[in-house]
Motif scaffolding. Structure first.
Motif, PDB file in Angstrom:
ATOM      1  N   UNK A 174     -13.971   2.906   7.123  1.00  0.00           N
ATOM      2  CA  UNK A 174     -13.016   3.136   5.992  1.00  0.00           C
ATOM      3  C   UNK A 174     -13.571   3.963   4.757  1.00  0.00           C
ATOM      4  N   UNK A 198      -4.337   5.468  -6.390  1.00  0.00           N
ATOM      5  CA  UNK A 198      -4.258   4.107  -6.769  1.00  0.00           C
ATOM      6  C   UNK A 198      -4.349   3.134  -5.567  1.00  0.00           C
ATOM      7  N   UNK A 199      -3.608   3.245  -4.478  1.00  0.00           N
ATOM      8  CA  UNK A 199      -3.695   2.511  -3.345  1.00  0.00           C
ATOM      9  C   UNK A 199      -5.008   2.334  -2.762  1.00  0.00           C
ATOM     10  N   UNK A 200      -5.738   3.305  -2.617  1.00  0.00           N
ATOM     11  CA  UNK A 200      -7.205   3.357  -2.246  1.00  0.00           C
ATOM     12  C   UNK A 200      -7.971   2.418  -2.973  1.00  0.00           C
ATOM     13  N   UNK A 231      -0.330   2.300  -8.843  1.00  0.00           N
ATOM     14  CA  UNK A 231      -0.528   3.575  -9.646  1.00  0.00           C
ATOM     15  C   UNK A 231      -1.024   4.598  -8.871  1.00  0.00           C
ATOM     16  N   UNK A 247      -7.210  -1.271  -2.452  1.00  0.00           N
ATOM     17  CA  UNK A 247      -7.869  -1.648  -1.282  1.00  0.00           C
ATOM     18  C   UNK A 247      -9.204  -1.736  -1.541  1.00  0.00           C
ATOM     19  N   UNK A 271      -1.404  -1.841  -9.783  1.00  0.00           N
ATOM     20  CA  UNK A 271       0.008  -1.522  -9.717  1.00  0.00           C
ATOM     21  C   UNK A 271       0.418  -0.675 -10.789  1.00  0.00           C
ATOM     22  N   UNK A 272       1.571  -0.067 -10.489  1.00  0.00           N
ATOM     23  CA  UNK A 272       2.100   0.821 -11.538  1.00  0.00           C
ATOM     24  C   UNK A 272       2.532   0.130 -12.786  1.00  0.00           C
ATOM     25  N   UNK A 287       2.091  -2.095   8.685  1.00  0.00           N
ATOM     26  CA  UNK A 287       3.503  -1.880   8.200  1.00  0.00           C
ATOM     27  C   UNK A 287       3.768  -0.330   8.184  1.00  0.00           C
ATOM     28  N   UNK A 294       0.656  -1.195   0.027  1.00  0.00           N
ATOM     29  CA  UNK A 294       0.009  -0.056  -0.029  1.00  0.00           C
ATOM     30  C   UNK A 294       0.953   1.088  -0.019  1.00  0.00           C
ATOM     31  N   UNK A 295       0.317   2.280  -0.463  1.00  0.00           N
ATOM     32  CA  UNK A 295       1.168   3.744  -0.514  1.00  0.00           C
ATOM     33  C   UNK A 295       1.521   3.722   0.822  1.00  0.00           C
ATOM     34  N   UNK A 296       2.914   4.198   0.933  1.00  0.00           N
ATOM     35  CA  UNK A 296       3.321   4.309   2.353  1.00  0.00           C
ATOM     36  C   UNK A 296       3.801   3.303   3.135  1.00  0.00           C
ATOM     37  N   UNK A 297       3.647   2.044   2.548  1.00  0.00           N
ATOM     38  CA  UNK A 297       3.966   0.960   3.220  1.00  0.00           C
ATOM     39  C   UNK A 297       5.434   0.374   2.799  1.00  0.00           C
ATOM     40  N   UNK A 298       5.518  -0.828   3.333  1.00  0.00           N
ATOM     41  CA  UNK A 298       6.833  -1.377   3.109  1.00  0.00           C
ATOM     42  C   UNK A 298       6.905  -2.888   2.521  1.00  0.00           C
ATOM     43  N   UNK A 299       5.700  -3.365   2.605  1.00  0.00           N
ATOM     44  CA  UNK A 299       5.776  -4.944   2.317  1.00  0.00           C
ATOM     45  C   UNK A 299       4.403  -5.335   1.435  1.00  0.00           C
ATOM     46  N   UNK A 300       4.472  -6.393   0.955  1.00  0.00           N
ATOM     47  CA  UNK A 300       3.543  -6.770  -0.217  1.00  0.00           C
ATOM     48  C   UNK A 300       2.186  -7.197   0.761  1.00  0.00           C
ATOM     49  N   UNK A 301       1.241  -6.545   0.190  1.00  0.00           N
ATOM     50  CA  UNK A 301      -0.110  -6.799   0.996  1.00  0.00           C
ATOM     51  C   UNK A 301      -1.274  -6.969  -0.260  1.00  0.00           C
TER      52      UNK A 301
END
Lengths: 345, 345
Positions: B176, A232-234, A227, A237, A183-184, B302, A150-157
């Motif tokens: 959300x 795009x992250x929202x 993207x 989700x 995804x981009x 994360x 997710x945007x601002x995150x660090x790991x695949x989810x």
């Protein structure tokens, strides 16, 4: 000796179906898969063309897909048509649900098709295009498996969570249609950069520590990015929620945990919404399709393109000249046809 | 002497309603608008707070909005609930449609609310949040007026076309929720750059010749760009089709042509989809809301954020301390309260 070999659509479709049957798939599934794979090849969508055959057979060989489950239609008379795919590939489940989905959308104005427990590898454009061919607008979404942070995150989810939409264009050969990953980039594009030894553009991916990276190998070990940043992250989700949680099926995280690998096709669900523009516009001034055409005309008038035009151009070429395969691609078909599951690595 | 003045929500809401009534709006509309404007101010969403009051009154003064049309509910028993807004502001039309929309979504699994002929200026998050409060997931979309060029284009055609979504979180204070423009930036942000004499980031806008520009004034005379390149452009186009063409209402181009200016609130339609997660998940293993919570937990774990957290933090502060207004903002309320339409430039 590298001149392309041209096959007409039905010949290619029949060859693919024969390979899939020889590999052990029931005729229903072999035929439905062959239609979407041949359509991908016809449209120059190589990432969903004959390249996918081995992946289907590999998933079958690993016991991760049912070879013969019959899709089961569940209809309680509401706006939600369900198809229980029983762990088989998605295309036959989709085809099973289409007539009722279209009928219900025409009756109610809108309806949903929830496909559960399907193994999914196909693009969504064949589905929304098919629905537009029945005169309804369609929006299709599904999770995939967790490869995107997710945007601002660090790991695949999140998954690459595709979103596809089609709007009918009465009188035209093809509808307005788009189909893209949230995804981009697609995972396959990162793999292509790795093989070519080319760095990734900025903002495509992060490494396993969550730091931005341009190194394709580090990206594959880390996570892709959505993207359009947080927007795009929202959307990705929302796709997990609507086409995963809401339909009582797996999210991308759950699909990857269940499968344990990204090298086989994942099992999860899919949500398709169908809208009847005639029903929505009833009693209102103007024709919704004419309004759509005015919008498309205004897009084209200023030199912008409608989505999917490259696919449609390839489709027109294939109709005129046949579908062009390289000698290597034909050799792949020969090998799979002769070897069945044994030919699959 | 610049210490903020704190008002509780109901006091601010009543003051705004009084101003709007004094300006000539029928009580139904004054109250509905005051609720969303006070909510914007409470959430620190200044661009949809009391700053909007003058714009509403200006649109009224220009004769571009009905002061008193009663929203009319049209229900043919299908999945599409219609509200004819009759050229009045959208909030009362939305409120008119909510009970039937929720009832129909629970009965059918999903339903749509099509609002026609409304004058629209409010954010969409109050609407999807209200629906989530009734236990349904909601997706809201509408055109605006043509200020955004399609990807690859040169001229304004699309609107900033907002997309908002909410998913219920039983037991939590807030759902959300996301709500964003499908343009890279809001028009107001470009105006703020112009006033501050700051260049725009790359890829926000093009000038009147269709060339990329970092100059805010050139951007305002040209066009904004969609977020996320061709993907965001496709989504903005889909919004024109579904929430314009399909519901028999104006696209962003049509709305601007009809109004002739971007300084008043535009008139067009809006589409809101409502989904009952219980109905969709019926008969499936697991609880859709628990699956949603697992996803949100994994996002937060994360270090990524859920959307709307800044708004919710402002809301919590306002609940504890009241809504903070500057002395200038209170003076604005005083002036509008005393002057009615005459106080509007």
């Amino acid at each position: 000796m590298n001149a392309p070999i041209h096959l007409d659509f039905d010949t290619l479709r029949r060859r693919i179906a024969a390979i899939l049957r020889r590999g052990g798939l029931a005729p229903l599934h072999a035929e439905a898969l062959a239609r979407v794979i041949a359509a991908g090849e016809r449209d120059g969508a190589k990432s969903h063309g004959i390249y996918r055959i081995e992946g289907c057979l590999r998933t079958l060989k690993a016991g991760k897909v049912s070879a013969d489950a019959e899709p089961e239609l569940l209809d309680d008379g509401s706006g939600v048509i369900r198809v229980a795919a029983g762990g088989a590939f998605s295309p036959a489940a989709f085809e099973c649900g289409v007539p009722r989905l279209v009928e219900r959308a025409r009756a109610l104005g809108l309806a949903a098709l929830a496909i559960n427990d399907c193994v999914h590898f196909s693009a969504l454009w064949p589905e929304v295009e098919a629905l537009a061919g029945h005169g309804v607008a369609a929006l299709a979404l599904c999770p995939s498996y967790a490869t995107v942070a997710p945007a601002g995150g660090t790991r695949p989810l999140l998954g690459t969570n595709p979103l596809a939409f089609a709007w009918p264009r009465p009188g035209a050969e093809t509808p307005y249609v788009f189909d893209f990953a949230t995804s981009v980039a697609a995972r396959g594009e990162i793999e292509l950069h790795r093989r070519a030894g080319k760095p990734l553009p900025d903002a495509w991916a992060i490494d396993s520590q969550g730091a931005p990276t341009n190194d394709p190998a580090a990206a594959l070990a880390g996570a892709m990015l959505p993207f359009g940043g947080h927007k795009g992250s929202a959307i990705a989700t929302m796709i997990e929620l609507l086409a995963g949680a809401m339909i009582g099926d797996l999210t991308s995280r759950g699909a990857l945990d269940a499968l344990g690998t990204t090298t086989l096709a994942p099992r999860h669900g899919e949500l398709i919404l169908a809208f009847s523009p005639e029903r929505f516009a009833a009693g209102r001034p103007g024709d919704p399709f004419a309004a759509g055409e005015a919008l498309f005309g205004a897009i084209l008038d200023q030199g912008a393109r409608l989505p999917s035009q490259r696919r449609f151009a390839a489709r027109a070429r294939a109709a005129a000249e046949g579908i062009a395969l390289t000698p290597d691609e034909v050799a792949l078909l020969d090998r799979l046809e002769a070897g069945g599951l044994d030919a699959v690595s």
